[in-house]
Design an enzyme around this catalytic site. Structure first.
Site, short mmCIF file in Angstrom:
data_model
loop_
_atom_site.label_atom_id
_atom_site.label_comp_id
_atom_site.label_asym_id
_atom_site.label_seq_id
_atom_site.Cartn_x
_atom_site.Cartn_y
_atom_site.Cartn_z
N HIS A 103 0.63 6.49 -2.18
CA HIS A 103 -0.15 5.78 -1.15
C HIS A 103 0.72 4.60 -0.72
CE1 HIS A 103 -3.24 7.36 -3.95
NE2 HIS A 103 -4.07 7.42 -2.93
N ASP A 136 0.74 1.79 -3.12
CA ASP A 136 1.40 2.00 -4.43
C ASP A 136 2.82 1.47 -4.38
OD1 ASP A 136 -0.84 3.54 -4.96
OD2 ASP A 136 0.19 5.43 -4.50
#
Ligand code: XUL
Ligand code: CO
Length: 442
Positions: free
Chosen positions: A107, A110
């Protein structure tokens, strides 16, 4: 694949993980995942297309609703967000290359921390995209998919694309645009939408029809943008029935396929089926795999396992061989993944706090999938699994059964057949025989 580290080595106690075969007693070696072994015309590496999940492996610090983090990562120390993110990426590529994972996925959040400044966030992600591009080049590791986290920030508490407030939706769009740009810059093979908080908690304050139409419009605009920028990969929707919202719109594979069909999105999208999401929907993993495969929509899988006693996502590493053999039978029979692979949406436990635990977790998951694939291929090649299933439907292969399938018989003609042929024979479904067959090959 050679190990790629940054300035410092983060996983010092572990070197490159190798295949040593089923007889090996080394807990830091593969016993089944020999990436070059050829099964049904392809190497295990090409069948399984394993991907490391950035969020669980390098971001999850082991918090639970009752306690602070237990995983104290040395890559979380620097104060500057971009420098800290580069440390994390050094650690990620070191781990990924030590264990020999061909892919990774992430993501946006992240990879680097975001603030509430859209333009600054774009710059941060671009900086890390450039860093990741170099890491990919040095290692040969590829991006299986990327996605945008449209569920953690408080602005998304009522959803992103389905938020009643248009202003919130636009922030989701900004994030998706940046994540698509990153995917394209990194030659990402797919782009994922998991419906984070796209759903509702109470119908009393929800216009479900309007929210779902907004979701469809949002997906169209995201897809159109990506295509206009030259993205050739597939978009995956990841079904989940509940958690965090009480009713998630992307409930299960069948629901998502119906939604995509209704909104004219079938040709660009496939499914990313997650083991424990299927279970939470009251199905088995194999059920959702089969629904996706039958529709030609099996794109990828998120591999994990739930807990038989819990009603939420525990995201544990997979370890049940018979369940995975049954899954691999469907995946193999479907001709493999539609552009995706197997990513470990699985995290080590809160109290697994050694560096090696991350290795044990992935080794176990990769080995059990490799073993399941080998067993499933044996079953398909050597047993009467397929033959038995085919013969069960033999009455439709010719004569009147065939005519029925071709739409040539009316309801009255079907009635006449029943009268002419009397009472049908009792025919066994032989479920126990089939269950034993699976176990015989394990
Ligand atoms: C949440 C979940 C996500 C997706 C990616 O249950 O599975 O991590 O896989 O957004
Ligand atoms: Co998932």
């Amino acid at each position: 694949m050679s190990v790629v580290t940054g300035d410092k080595e983060f996983f010092k106690s572990t070197g490159q993980i190798k295949y040593e075969g089923p007889e090996s007693d080394n807990p830091l070696a593969f016993r089944w995942y020999d990436e070059n072994k050829v099964i049904a015309g392809k190497t295990l590496k090409d069948h399984l297309r394993f991907a490391c999940a950035y969020w669980h492996s390098f971001c999850n610090v082991g918090t639970d609703p009752f306690g602070e983090g237990t995983h104290l990562y040395p890559w979380n120390e620097r104060s500057d967000a971009v420098e800290r993110a580069k440390d994390k990426m050094d650690a990620a590529f070191e781990f990924i290359t030590k264990i020999g994972l061909p892919f990774y996925c992430f993501h946006d959040l992240d990879v680097v921390d975001y603030t509430n400044d859209v333009v600054d966030n774009e710059k941060r992600l671009q900086a890390l995209t450039e860093y990741a591009r170099q890491k990919q080049q040095a290692s040969g590791v590829k991006l299986l998919w990327a996605t945008a986290n449209l569920f953690s920030n408080r602005r998304y508490m009522n959803g992103a694309a389905t938020n009643p407030d248009f202003h919130v939706l636009t922030h989701g769009a900004a994030q998706v645009k940046a994540a698509i740009d990153a995917t394209i810059a990194l030659d990402g093979e797919n782009y994922v939408f998991w419906g984070g908080r796209e759903g509702y908690m109470s119908l009393l304050n929800t216009n479900m029809k309007r929210e779902q139409e907004h979701l469809a419009m949002f997906l169209h605009k995201a897809k159109d943008y990506a295509r206009s920028q030259g993205f050739k990969g597939t978009f995956f929707i990841e079904p989940k029935p509940c958690e965090p919202t009480k009713h998630q719109y992307d409930y299960d594979a069948a629901t998502v396929i119906g939604f995509l069909q209704r909104h004219d999105l079938l040709s660009d999208f496939k499914l990313n089926v997650e083991v424990n999401h299927a279970t939470l929907a009251g199905h088995t993993f194999t059920h959702d795999l089969q629904v996706a495969a039958d529709a030609g929509m099996l794109g990828s899988i998120d591999a994990n396992r739930g807990d038989y006693q819990n009603g939420w996502d525990t995201d544990q590493f997979p370890n049940n061989i018979s369940e995975l053999v049954e899954a691999m039978l469907i995946i193999l029979d479907a001709g493999g993944f539609g552009g995706g692979g197997i990513n470990f949406d699985a995290k080590r436990r809160r109290n697994s706090t050694d560096d090696e635990d991350l290795f044990y977790a992935h080794i176990g998951g990769m080995d059990i999938f490799a073993r399941a694939l080998i067993i499933a291929d044996n079953i398909l090649q050597k047993s009467d699994y397929k033959k038995f299933r085919q013969e069960r439907y033999a009455s439709y292969d010719n004569n009147k059964g065939k005519e029925f399938e071709e739409g040539k018989l009316s309801l009255e003609e079907l009635r006449q057949y029943a009268i002419d042929h009397g009472e049908p024979q009792v025919r066994s479904g032989r479920q126990e025989y089939m269950e034993n067959l699976i176990n015989r090959y394990i």
